[in-house]
Structure formats: C-alpha cells, structure tokens
Design a protein around this motif. Structure first.
Motif, PDB file in Angstrom:
ATOM      1  N   ILE A   1       1.482   3.098  -9.812  1.00 23.71           N
ATOM      2  CA  ILE A   1       0.264   2.735 -10.534  1.00 23.71           C
ATOM      3  C   ILE A   1      -0.681   1.956  -9.624  1.00 23.71           C
ATOM      4  O   ILE A   1      -1.860   1.787  -9.955  1.00 23.71           O
ATOM      5  N   TYR A   2      -0.175   1.521  -8.472  1.00 24.80           N
ATOM      6  CA  TYR A   2      -1.015   0.801  -7.506  1.00 24.80           C
ATOM      7  C   TYR A   2      -0.316   0.836  -6.162  1.00 24.80           C
ATOM      8  O   TYR A   2       0.925   0.852  -6.098  1.00 24.80           O
ATOM      9  N   TYR A   3      -1.091   0.887  -5.091  1.00 25.30           N
ATOM     10  CA  TYR A   3      -0.495   0.764  -3.765  1.00 25.30           C
ATOM     11  C   TYR A   3      -1.451   0.071  -2.821  1.00 25.30           C
ATOM     12  O   TYR A   3      -2.665   0.039  -3.040  1.00 25.30           O
ATOM     13  N   TRP A   4      -0.864  -0.540  -1.799  1.00 27.82           N
ATOM     14  CA  TRP A   4      -1.630  -1.305  -0.816  1.00 27.82           C
ATOM     15  C   TRP A   4      -1.625  -0.598   0.542  1.00 27.82           C
ATOM     16  O   TRP A   4      -0.583  -0.184   1.036  1.00 27.82           O
ATOM     17  N   VAL A   5      -2.796  -0.462   1.133  1.00 28.88           N
ATOM     18  CA  VAL A   5      -2.955  -0.075   2.533  1.00 28.88           C
ATOM     19  C   VAL A   5      -4.028  -0.983   3.115  1.00 28.88           C
ATOM     20  O   VAL A   5      -5.156  -0.950   2.621  1.00 28.88           O
ATOM     21  N   PRO A   6      -3.765  -1.839   4.069  1.00 28.59           N
ATOM     22  CA  PRO A   6      -2.477  -2.047   4.749  1.00 28.59           C
ATOM     23  C   PRO A   6      -1.472  -2.767   3.861  1.00 28.59           C
ATOM     24  O   PRO A   6      -1.821  -3.284   2.805  1.00 28.59           O
ATOM     25  N   SER A   7      -0.234  -2.796   4.328  1.00 24.60           N
ATOM     26  CA  SER A   7       0.824  -3.458   3.576  1.00 24.60           C
ATOM     27  C   SER A   7       0.580  -4.951   3.480  1.00 24.60           C
ATOM     28  O   SER A   7       0.092  -5.577   4.429  1.00 24.60           O
ATOM     29  N   ILE A   8       0.947  -5.513   2.307  1.00 21.02           N
ATOM     30  CA  ILE A   8       0.927  -6.975   2.172  1.00 21.02           C
ATOM     31  C   ILE A   8       2.334  -7.545   2.248  1.00 21.02           C
ATOM     32  O   ILE A   8       2.510  -8.760   2.295  1.00 21.02           O
ATOM     33  N   ALA A   9       3.363  -6.684   2.264  1.00 22.84           N
ATOM     34  CA  ALA A   9       4.772  -7.094   2.226  1.00 22.84           C
ATOM     35  C   ALA A   9       5.058  -7.863   0.943  1.00 22.84           C
ATOM     36  O   ALA A   9       5.202  -9.087   0.940  1.00 22.84           O
TER      37      ALA A   9
END
Length: 373
Positions: free
Chosen positions: A283-291
């Motif tokens: 339902i959501y994703y991060w680019v770049p990663s936030i870890a």
C-alpha cells in the motif's frame, strides 16, 4: 491499489511503476517536547509496558531489562540468543489477557538445532518481577545459518487472539521466500500456546510449514494490528529502495524477490517486474530506502491532530516518520524526533502516549505542548 514512493528513484531504475507521486516529507514542527524515560540503552529493539507502570525492554545483545521509576535492572532467565549481525534478542509483547495469565512473548535469534548458526525463534514465559520463568519455545525456524542478516522479527496479536510473528529470509532470497516448504521470508500465525490454527492457509499443503500465514517477504521489522481495519500490517526492508508497507492477507504472496520496487546494492536491476499477477502490491513504498523498524497507530486521546496516523521508525535517516492516510493511501508525511538517532521501535503505552526506542539513547516519550498547560 495505487503504490507510492518517497523521494527520487535511482537513476538506473527506469522500470514502469517507479513514479514520483508521493507527498514530500514535512520538516519536524516541534509542536511537542521529548522526555527521556529510560536512558543508557544500546539497541532497544522491543518494549512492553507492564500494568504496574514498568517497562520490559529487549537489548539486541541479549539482555532483557526491567525499567521502573528511573531504575533499570537486568532480568534473569532471558533466552540464550545468538547476537550476530542483525540477530539477537528482538521483539517482546504481552498477551492481551496478561493480567490474568501472565504470559509474555519474545522473538530472538536461536542457535538450537543440528546446524551451526542461528535462526528466528519465538517463546513465551512469565515475569515474576526479577526473572523469566515457565519458558516455552513455541516455534523455531530452520535450518540455522551463519549469515547475519534478515532475522525479522516483530510480534502482534489480532482481536481473535491469534499470534503473528515475522521471520526475514535470512539472506537466502532465491531459496526461502517463495517456498512454503521452507521457513524464512514469512509471516506466521499460531495460537497463543504455539499450536497451529486449523484454518491456517497451508495446513493441508504437502510438506508446507503449517504455521505460515503469508510469504514472499524480505525482512519485516515492523508489525501492528490496525484497530480500524482489523488487519495485521507490516513494514519491511527492501534492498536499495523498495521498503514496503503491506497488509498481511491469508495465504498471500508478497513477491520477494520476483517483484520489487528496489534494485541491487551495486545499482543493477534485481528484477524487471514491480508487479505480477498473484502477488500482492504494497500500500506504500519508499525509494530511497528509509530502513523502517517499528510500527504503531497514533491514538486520538492524547494526539487528536495526529489521530489514526501511522508511525514508522527510520534507522537510516534517524527520524520517526508519521504517515497520514486516506483510505490506505498516503497523503502526507511528517518527520518527528528528527536527528535524535536511529529509530528502532515505536509503541503506544497504556497511557496512550507515544514511546520510541532510539539506539544509543534509550526510550523517549512524545508529549504535545498543550499537555504542559
């Protein structure tokens, strides 16, 4: 369902679906103060709030700490752990009926088994004020491996009393996540005594691990029961980019490593696919990663302006990210606790205040400024 990203995608990644349509993250407005509740902790991986006002805190290196009234003591009888890489003493939760039955649950890197190394395990025990007693090992993933990455592991109960926990794919991305006859890269569901629910999705599948509830995960280090939707939600680490929030569904495949919004650490493309039929979308994703690590829903009693928002700790960028959602779509992002350190965990206490575990610091409490009036 629309998926969203945060920040700019890597220049090497031109696959369809990698878009820049997410809200920019807002700076920390500091409309709150921060009180340190427990100091002097190295890596406060998990925390559980006791009815008497004390807190049980897991240190990844293997110590279980009881903190109350400004004092810390090491609890005897903690499980023997293998502290290697990302493994060690991990999450802790109380049974929903803790005041009646006294059970608490811990996940950890266990070396039990025929092979050298370790894998993720879950146990339950009781706390008598000084020691853990009545230890029961409920589940141990196998086989062991000497690899140090991707143990998971978080724990959550749902409203029906089922116990969920995660185990990362242990660095075996091409072996474990897509194979239901193997542990790792999974979210599991068990009864509170460790037995397998009769309606688990793979109880009748030949050679399957009967405790598996969903698969195709990489390394979930955040998990919560969402009270509005009555669902288990997880956040999990992607590779370079592609950290995800997923709603856990019975028998569902979350695609790792067949589909991903991330790329390899050497900037090469891991997979050509960001989606595929039969595999769930985040339902959501991060680019770049936030870890991401830790996960909680903000209650409205203390924080009416934040009510219902989702909190996720960022290890990489050292802040607590607050996500505002409308119908499971992220419409705003805000930094909290910016620059205080690697945010390992976030929980809501019995008093409905937000507490965060920060590596190298301890446990802090977020207090809205209007609560000081």
């Amino acid at each position: 369902m629309i998926v969203m990203i945060a920040g700019s995608a890597c220049a090497q990644d031109n696959r369809p679906g990698i878009m820049e349509n997410t809200p920019e993250i807002s700076d920390d407005q500091k409309n709150y103060t921060v009180e340190t509740i427990v100091d002097g902790l190295e890596n406060p991986w998990g925390m559980a709030f006791l009815p008497d006002g004390g807190i049980l805190i897991t240190e990844k290196k293997g110590e279980l700490i009881f903190a109350k009234d400004g004092q810390k003591t090491i609890v005897e009888g903690a499980p023997e752990v293998v502290s290697r890489g990302q493994g060690g003493l991990l999450d802790i939760v109380l049974h929903p009926d803790y005041e009646t039955n006294g059970w608490l649950y811990l996940t950890f890197a266990s070396g039990e088994g025929e092979e050298e190394g370790a894998n993720t395990a879950i146990m339950r025990a009781k706390f008598d004020g000084k020691s853990l007693t009545d230890h029961e090992l409920l589940y141990k993933a196998s086989p062991n491996t000497k690899k140090g990455q991707h143990f998971g592991s978080r724990i959550a109960f749902d409203n029906d009393g089922y116990l969920y926990f995660s185990a990362g794919e242990r660095g075996e991305r091409d072996v474990n996540p897509q194979d239901i006859t193997r542990d790792n890269g999974k979210v599991y569901r068990i009864n509170d005594d460790g037995s397998i629910p009769a309606d688990n999705p793979f109880v009748n599948a030949e050679d399957a691990k009967k405790a598996i509830y969903s698969y195709g995960h990489r390394n979930p280090q955040g998990m919560m029961f969402h009270p509005e939707y009555n669902e288990i939600w997880v956040n999990e680490h992607g590779p370079q980019g592609g950290d995800e929030i997923n709603v856990v569904k019975k028998g569902a495949n979350y695609g790792w490593p067949v589909v991903s919004y991330g790329i390899n650490y050497d900037n090469s493309i891991l997979t050509d696919d960001t989606g595929k039929e039969g595999m769930e979308q985040p339902i959501y994703y991060w680019v770049p990663s936030i870890a991401p690590s830790g996960m909680a829903v903000v209650p409205g009693e203390i924080y009416p302006e934040w009510s219902g928002n989702i909190l996720v700790g960022s290890l990489k960028f050292q802040y607590l990210e607050m996500l505002t959602l409308e119908n499971k779509k992220v419409v705003a992002r805000t930094k909290l606790l910016d620059g205080m350190g690697r945010l390992r965990n976030v929980k809501v206490g019995h008093d409905n205040y937000i507490y965060a575990g920060i590596e190298g610091k301890g446990i802090v409490k977020i207090i809205p400024k209007n609560k000081h009036d």
